[in-house]
Design a protein around this motif. Structure first.
Motif, PDB file in Angstrom:
ATOM      1  N   ASP A 179       0.925  -1.464  -0.342  1.00 46.22           N
ATOM      2  CA  ASP A 179       0.255   0.509   0.304  1.00 46.22           C
ATOM      3  C   ASP A 179       0.555   1.376   0.039  1.00 46.22           C
ATOM      4  O   ASP A 179      -0.073   2.357   0.344  1.00 46.22           O
ATOM      5  CB  ASP A 179      -1.527  -0.210   1.338  1.00 46.22           C
ATOM      6  N   GLY A 180       2.323   1.447  -0.434  1.00 43.56           N
ATOM      7  CA  GLY A 180       3.269   1.672   0.148  1.00 43.56           C
ATOM      8  C   GLY A 180       3.954   2.074  -1.873  1.00 43.56           C
ATOM      9  O   GLY A 180       4.169   2.754  -2.147  1.00 43.56           O
ATOM     10  N   SER A 181       2.656   1.363  -2.847  1.00 44.53           N
ATOM     11  CA  SER A 181       3.146   1.492  -3.988  1.00 44.53           C
ATOM     12  C   SER A 181       2.994   2.722  -5.120  1.00 44.53           C
ATOM     13  O   SER A 181       3.230   3.399  -6.159  1.00 44.53           O
ATOM     14  CB  SER A 181       2.625   0.186  -4.949  1.00 44.53           C
ATOM     15  N   GLY A 182       1.591   2.765  -4.602  1.00 45.75           N
ATOM     16  CA  GLY A 182       1.318   4.170  -5.526  1.00 45.75           C
ATOM     17  C   GLY A 182       2.378   5.788  -4.601  1.00 45.75           C
ATOM     18  O   GLY A 182       3.054   6.452  -6.093  1.00 45.75           O
ATOM     19  N   GLY A 183       2.717   5.495  -3.938  1.00 47.91           N
ATOM     20  CA  GLY A 183       3.028   7.148  -3.203  1.00 47.91           C
ATOM     21  C   GLY A 183       4.730   6.398  -4.127  1.00 47.91           C
ATOM     22  O   GLY A 183       5.685   7.942  -4.500  1.00 47.91           O
ATOM     23  N   TRP A 184       5.236   5.359  -4.674  1.00 50.96           N
ATOM     24  CA  TRP A 184       6.631   5.304  -4.247  1.00 50.96           C
ATOM     25  C   TRP A 184       6.908   5.455  -6.051  1.00 50.96           C
ATOM     26  O   TRP A 184       7.854   6.001  -6.516  1.00 50.96           O
ATOM     27  CB  TRP A 184       6.615   3.866  -4.155  1.00 50.96           C
ATOM     28  N   ALA A 185       5.650   5.250  -6.734  1.00 45.97           N
ATOM     29  CA  ALA A 185       5.653   5.590  -8.427  1.00 45.97           C
ATOM     30  C   ALA A 185       5.489   6.402  -8.795  1.00 45.97           C
ATOM     31  O   ALA A 185       6.301   7.261  -9.366  1.00 45.97           O
ATOM     32  CB  ALA A 185       5.309   5.120  -8.888  1.00 45.97           C
ATOM     33  N   TRP A 186       4.661   7.454  -7.984  1.00 46.29           N
ATOM     34  CA  TRP A 186       4.231   9.284  -7.990  1.00 46.29           C
ATOM     35  C   TRP A 186       6.392   9.478  -7.586  1.00 46.29           C
ATOM     36  O   TRP A 186       6.703  10.799  -7.974  1.00 46.29           O
ATOM     37  CB  TRP A 186       3.823   9.542  -6.626  1.00 46.29           C
ATOM     38  N   LEU A 242      20.346  10.685 -10.934  1.00 49.45           N
ATOM     39  CA  LEU A 242      20.575   9.985 -11.827  1.00 49.45           C
ATOM     40  C   LEU A 242      19.495   9.977 -13.048  1.00 49.45           C
ATOM     41  O   LEU A 242      19.795   9.511 -14.265  1.00 49.45           O
ATOM     42  CB  LEU A 242      21.347   8.698 -11.680  1.00 49.45           C
ATOM     43  N   ASN A 243      18.852  10.648 -12.528  1.00 45.77           N
ATOM     44  CA  ASN A 243      17.570  10.600 -14.056  1.00 45.77           C
ATOM     45  C   ASN A 243      17.071   8.843 -14.481  1.00 45.77           C
ATOM     46  O   ASN A 243      16.379   8.739 -15.247  1.00 45.77           O
ATOM     47  CB  ASN A 243      18.205  11.306 -15.593  1.00 45.77           C
ATOM     48  N   TYR A 244      17.071   8.324 -13.211  1.00 48.23           N
ATOM     49  CA  TYR A 244      16.283   7.076 -13.346  1.00 48.23           C
ATOM     50  C   TYR A 244      14.841   6.919 -13.926  1.00 48.23           C
ATOM     51  O   TYR A 244      13.882   5.753 -14.141  1.00 48.23           O
ATOM     52  CB  TYR A 244      16.971   6.253 -12.449  1.00 48.23           C
ATOM     53  N   ASN A 245      14.213   8.140 -13.056  1.00 49.87           N
ATOM     54  CA  ASN A 245      12.579   7.435 -13.095  1.00 49.87           C
ATOM     55  C   ASN A 245      12.266   7.766 -14.535  1.00 49.87           C
ATOM     56  O   ASN A 245      12.044   7.833 -15.298  1.00 49.87           O
ATOM     57  CB  ASN A 245      11.356   8.807 -12.908  1.00 49.87           C
ATOM     58  N   LEU A 246      11.532   5.975 -14.550  1.00 47.86           N
ATOM     59  CA  LEU A 246      11.308   5.584 -15.709  1.00 47.86           C
ATOM     60  C   LEU A 246      10.053   6.014 -16.200  1.00 47.86           C
ATOM     61  O   LEU A 246       9.809   5.743 -17.281  1.00 47.86           O
ATOM     62  CB  LEU A 246      10.380   4.126 -15.397  1.00 47.86           C
ATOM     63  N   TYR A 247       8.923   7.076 -15.458  1.00 44.23           N
ATOM     64  CA  TYR A 247       7.853   7.635 -15.877  1.00 44.23           C
ATOM     65  C   TYR A 247       8.601   8.888 -16.935  1.00 44.23           C
ATOM     66  O   TYR A 247       7.770   9.156 -17.341  1.00 44.23           O
ATOM     67  CB  TYR A 247       7.105   7.683 -15.278  1.00 44.23           C
ATOM     68  N   ILE A 253      16.915   5.091  -2.390  1.00 38.73           N
ATOM     69  CA  ILE A 253      17.001   5.088  -3.506  1.00 38.73           C
ATOM     70  C   ILE A 253      15.708   6.299  -3.856  1.00 38.73           C
ATOM     71  O   ILE A 253      16.142   6.554  -5.464  1.00 38.73           O
ATOM     72  CB  ILE A 253      15.826   3.778  -3.993  1.00 38.73           C
ATOM     73  N   GLU A 254      15.388   6.930  -3.981  1.00 39.04           N
ATOM     74  CA  GLU A 254      14.376   8.194  -4.476  1.00 39.04           C
ATOM     75  C   GLU A 254      15.304   8.823  -4.589  1.00 39.04           C
ATOM     76  O   GLU A 254      15.790   9.488  -5.408  1.00 39.04           O
ATOM     77  CB  GLU A 254      13.131   8.664  -3.164  1.00 39.04           C
ATOM     78  N   TYR A 255      16.816   9.169  -3.812  1.00 39.30           N
ATOM     79  CA  TYR A 255      17.600  10.888  -3.578  1.00 39.30           C
ATOM     80  C   TYR A 255      18.101  10.372  -5.375  1.00 39.30           C
ATOM     81  O   TYR A 255      18.637  10.965  -5.390  1.00 39.30           O
ATOM     82  CB  TYR A 255      18.488  10.540  -2.860  1.00 39.30           C
ATOM     83  N   VAL A 256      19.598   8.907  -5.173  1.00 42.45           N
ATOM     84  CA  VAL A 256      19.793   8.384  -6.506  1.00 42.45           C
ATOM     85  C   VAL A 256      18.881   8.439  -7.123  1.00 42.45           C
ATOM     86  O   VAL A 256      19.675   8.663  -8.457  1.00 42.45           O
ATOM     87  CB  VAL A 256      20.179   6.503  -5.981  1.00 42.45           C
ATOM     88  N   ALA A 257      17.702   7.827  -7.326  1.00 47.60           N
ATOM     89  CA  ALA A 257      17.305   7.611  -8.909  1.00 47.60           C
ATOM     90  C   ALA A 257      16.867   8.882  -9.347  1.00 47.60           C
ATOM     91  O   ALA A 257      17.198   9.110 -10.147  1.00 47.60           O
ATOM     92  CB  ALA A 257      15.514   6.599  -9.065  1.00 47.60           C
TER      93      ALA A 257
END
Ligand code: DON
Length: 351
Positions: free
Chosen positions: A280-287, A338-343, A331-335
């Motif tokens: 139930d943390g998946s939506g916030g994670w995707a965001w 480094l511009n890793y967000n897939l969306y 992971i949020e910081y690194v992503a």
């Protein structure tokens, strides 16, 4: 005059060759792993994240499995493995922690190897539940009565699909598959297994509920026991990152070059991780992050940057949903850095 012209022509040809081949060389390098040419940048971003979040004392070790409550909550390790098997590490990366729910990703992969994706989808489903990972209500409410392979009910159902003449053979098949995914032999942490086996009444109840709906495909308690063993497999952050890098690398382990999972199945696995990997943390994670990931109550999270690599973070204190607080922060910081967000189209170089 003629010599001058020949020299000029030669210079033009040389310039043309350089202009044509240089981008190809660059492309060849980046196509192999876009992380590779940026090693120093990746290292400095990981160091920044480590320093920034090291002192965060939010969250609490899982304690419903007694062993986990006793794990040193200050431990903190980060590992990145790229698709060309470069390894970057920082902190407690050699400590072997229990893989817990991250195991569900690899049992799902094994079930697809055995039955194909359509059968697994039909028998388990892939819908986020919006409820806690161990919720019996989700089993009752969901039209599939399992939800997805990453909540406990769906995971126990997935484990029950694995073939074998008896429980021992099924367990061996699972452990061998995880070891192939890691590129080295993994082992059970016996104390974790015993601790969880002595207290897993909730999972046994879920298995009986699945039986009520004909949504478990072997003996319910035997399936819970094998599932409990798979959750008790020990991994360190580097091994976990390499298992993730195998997913990022189209199913090929970057250290051994073994094709562990049929590449056609990778999108099914990564999309399910994106939808339900953090419950139930998946939506916030995707965001906030935009990467497929999977957490475990042992304190690990692995996130996948397809085609690039994986980052695994181990830090035991968890949030309310059962996801490591520091691992999410790192992971949020690194992503983001480094511009890793897939969306985000910038993740594939579009400015
Ligand atoms: O079945 C359980 O409750 C544990 N063995 C695994 C749960 C878990 O890791 C949830 N993850 N965040």
């Amino acid at each position: 005059m003629l010599t001058q012209r020949l020299q000029f022509n030669r210079m033009c040809i040389a310039a043309l060759v350089v202009a044509t081949l240089a981008p190809i060389a660059l492309l060849a390098q980046t196509a192999r792993s876009p992380v590779a040419p940026r090693r120093e940048l990746v290292e400095s971003v990981v160091r920044e994240a480590y320093d920034k979040f090291k002192g965060d004392t939010n969250g609490k070790n899982a304690d419903y499995i007694p062993y986990l409550a006793k794990v040193d909550s200050k431990m903190f390790g980060i590992a990145i493995v790229t698709t060309d098997n470069q390894v970057l590490t920082l902190g407690d990366v050699n400590y072997s922690f229990s893989i817990q729910s991250i195991s569900k990703v690899f049992t799902l992969a094994l079930a697809m190897e055995e039955l194909g994706p359509d059968k697994v989808f039909e028998k388990v489903g892939s819908e986020p539940t919006g409820r806690a990972f161990n919720s019996p209500l989700a089993v009752v409410d969901m039209p599939t009565h399992t939800g997805n392979p990453f909540v406990n009910a769906g995971a126990i159902a997935t484990t029950s699909l694995i073939s074998g003449k008896d429980a021992q053979e099924k367990w061996k098949r699972i452990l061998d598959f995880y070891s192939k995914a890691a590129g080295e032999q993994l082992t059970l942490i016996d104390e974790v297994y015993k601790s969880e086996a002595a207290t897993n009444t909730g999972n046994k109840a879920l298995s009986m509920l699945l039986a009520k709906y004909d949504r478990i495909y072997a003996d319910p308690f035997e399936s819970v026991d094998i599932y409990t063993k798979q959750c008790s497999v020990g991994v360190n952050a580097i091994q976990l990152a390499r298992m993730g890098a195998m997913l990022a690398n189209n199913g090929v382990n970057p250290a051994t070059n073994a094709q562990v999972i049929n590449s056609d199945y990778i999108p099914h696995i990564l999309s399910t991780m994106a939808l339900a990997g953090l419950y139930d943390g998946s939506g916030g994670w995707a965001w906030h992050v935009g990467l497929p990931a999977k957490s475990g109550v042992g304190g690990g999270i692995v996130a996948i940057a397809p085609g690039k690599g994986a980052i695994a973070v181990f830090a035991p204190p968890l949030d309310e949903a059962g996801n490591s607080v520091k691992a999410q922060e790192v992971i949020e910081y690194v992503a983001r850095k480094l511009n890793y967000n897939l969306y985000s189209p910038t993740s594939v170089g579009l400015k």
